[in-house]
Design a protein around this motif. Sequence first.
Motif, short mmCIF file in Angstrom:
data_model
loop_
_atom_site.label_atom_id
_atom_site.label_comp_id
_atom_site.label_asym_id
_atom_site.label_seq_id
_atom_site.Cartn_x
_atom_site.Cartn_y
_atom_site.Cartn_z
N PHE A 11 20.50 39.52 2.88
CA PHE A 11 20.50 40.71 3.72
C PHE A 11 20.88 40.38 5.17
CE2 PHE A 11 17.07 40.85 0.54
CZ PHE A 11 17.59 41.84 -0.30
N ASP A 13 22.72 40.67 8.88
CA ASP A 13 23.08 41.83 9.69
C ASP A 13 24.48 42.32 9.35
OD1 ASP A 13 20.71 42.09 11.23
OD2 ASP A 13 21.31 40.35 12.41
N HIS A 15 28.24 40.79 7.25
CA HIS A 15 28.91 39.69 6.57
C HIS A 15 30.17 39.29 7.36
CE1 HIS A 15 26.51 39.86 2.82
NE2 HIS A 15 26.39 41.13 3.14
N ASP A 46 21.07 51.02 8.64
CA ASP A 46 22.03 50.47 7.68
C ASP A 46 23.43 51.04 7.84
OD1 ASP A 46 21.14 52.97 6.89
OD2 ASP A 46 21.26 52.55 4.75
N ARG A 51 24.55 47.65 12.43
CA ARG A 51 24.57 46.31 11.86
C ARG A 51 25.55 45.39 12.60
NH1 ARG A 51 24.55 46.47 5.38
NH2 ARG A 51 24.52 44.22 5.82
N GLU A 318 23.09 44.07 -1.34
CA GLU A 318 23.65 44.63 -0.11
C GLU A 318 23.32 46.11 0.03
OE1 GLU A 318 25.37 45.70 3.22
OE2 GLU A 318 25.11 43.61 2.61
N ARG A 319 23.27 46.82 -1.09
CA ARG A 319 22.96 48.25 -1.05
C ARG A 319 21.48 48.50 -0.73
NH1 ARG A 319 27.13 47.97 -5.04
NH2 ARG A 319 25.71 47.54 -6.78
N ARG A 320 20.67 47.45 -0.71
CA ARG A 320 19.25 47.59 -0.37
C ARG A 320 18.96 47.12 1.05
NH1 ARG A 320 20.93 48.20 -5.68
NH2 ARG A 320 19.19 48.84 -6.98
N TYR A 321 19.97 46.96 1.86
CA TYR A 321 19.78 46.41 3.20
C TYR A 321 18.72 47.18 3.99
CZ TYR A 321 20.81 45.14 8.05
OH TYR A 321 20.71 44.73 9.35
N ARG A 325 15.43 45.26 5.34
CA ARG A 325 15.33 44.93 6.76
C ARG A 325 14.45 45.89 7.55
NH1 ARG A 325 19.13 41.14 8.43
NH2 ARG A 325 17.93 41.21 10.34
#
Length: 678
Positions: A11, A13, A15, A46, A51, A318-321, A325
């Motif tokens: 996760f 901030d 990529h 998100d 990010r 990634e879809r659960r960032y 966070r």
Amino acid sequence: MIPRLSLPELFPDFHPEWILAEDADLIVVDKPAGLSTHAPEADRIDDVVTRLRAFLRGRGDAEAYLGIHQRLDRDTSGVLLFTRRREANAAVARQFEGRTVQKTYVAAVSGFGDRAPRGTLRHRLVPAPGGAMRAIAEVGAGREDRGAGREDRGAGREDRGAGREDRGARREDRGARREDRGARRGDRGARREDRGAGGPERAASGALAITRYRLLERRGDRALLELRPETGRTHQLRVQLAAIGLPIAGDPLYGGADAPRLLLHAAELRLDHPATGAAATFRSQLPAAFEAWLADAPADPYAGGVAAVERAMREAAERRYAVARAGDTTAFRLVHGVGDGLPSISVDLYGEHLVVALFGTGEGEPGAPPRDVVLDAAHRLGARGVYLKVRPKHASVIVDARREEFAPRHAVRGESAPEELTIFEHGLPYKVRLGDGLSTGIFLDQRENRRRVRELARGARVLNLFAYTGAFTVAAVAGGARESVTVDVSRGAVAWARENLDAIGADAAAHVVVEADVFPWLKAAAQAGQRFDLIVLDPPSFATTKKSRFSAASDFGALAALAFRLLAPGGRLLACTNHRGIARAKFRRHLHEAAREAGCDVVQMKDLPDPVDFPSELGMEPHLKSVLATVGAPAAKAGASPKGAPAAKGAPAAKGAPARGARRGTAAPARAPRRGAR
């Protein structure tokens, strides 16, 4: 203090590979689908802007300035440009607002037929219900829409550029005024550009939208189109293609064919560099989902082995960032089966450990995910240990859910967790046991419903039925419930619930835990005149005790009627089921009929969404159906005993203490394992 979430590399901030180009004036990124450009709500973290700024600060840029001049819809992927210095705003704003920036998209459509390979779409766009737009073809635009006319087909970039230059010259004064505003108010200027506000093209009949298209590739009924919008309107490409019978695949709002995502990609962006004036082109590679959809061939997500499965798991993570966070939650679902492109499995995160569940078929049977591949891929995510749960097709008939073949007691990869582990959800502690049978002590799909209960519970008297380990009651007590009654048939679950409540300092006299079968308890409570302001009804799909059997498909209505009889005027019932045979509409009918039977006047019945970490299978309803029903004053024909009526023999005491003679010592589980859901 909430411990730091494990697996931080899942996760980040931002990529670094998402950055296509960067210099002192510009930063250009390749936005993934599913990520908003700007935060849809003030407290969301998100979106791309939030990010990317966090990423820049992490690199040492304290200001992390980003000038916003364009946006992409959340489900559109591709090239997205920001300025890095305020001094670059004016030159970039002039180009976007003068529409001299050339944007190229790729869209996947079906039903292209014998249409001409090139054409120009001209429509007036007007708002439509449900947040959509409606396209009205301009008079005389039919031939252009069909792509006839050699002038359109032969038009090169030079001619289009000259046309834009002319338009820019005609609007020079207006552009200059907007430039100043754009430099001072970058975000608002960018949003106006995307919404298409202002300008002589807006008329009472709608905003003019112009898009040129070109056929890139066609296979059978499916095609990829190159799109070059000459205006920037809300949903322009989506609504214009839908208007000519070519809705974009994966776009349910406009009737697109089923696809894993919205198949619209911002492939290229051309403009003059704000510092040098030289032409600059930024490109993004077409995502693999487009080729897969065009080929129309079912792919085995497990065929690529451990590396491919690991990649799919990381994409799901990634879809659960936003959940990961948020800083207050250390347990959630990381992979949810077909919804994340990995059928027949789920992966749940509990702090430093993962729990992998395999559903439906036995090892080695057709369609079964390869066990070792899945477990190895999960372990490579960085977990300290990985647990396994095996849920056969008919998991509800498992006699002993603690057998090693279904639920090994220790981690099957890496290190085992302590026998009892504390996780946090929205800041509240819950005890879980990762190696204790098929269930862990908490159902993660109810996270947002627990948050809602916490928000509704202040000053309320709360009843939690089929309570398992009392997670809903913990949320209610944390929200300020003045009293609560927690009911479950399992002695072990009741003891666990008491531990969870003690961990947050709940007063045992005000917050009572009852070991009892729910049906007779409800009947006795009604006879005793008990009333509650908030009732949580979350039964298993199937359950068996020594004296009764329950099936949500046939028994939920009768159960809900008993619960409605205990609601105080103005009270609320949160009813849930994850029985796949009960559709949402049917579930609502059950609840309406139950309320009528109980003599309750339902003044509101609201469907509640699932959490973001439990995405639905394409074209299917969510596995969990949740409805919040609010009642008004009781109807004259209400069958419940009035409050204060004498308690029948064996009825619960006034504060919900266990009834005298209530059945105790029952070893049957409170609920059977829920196949495919939890």
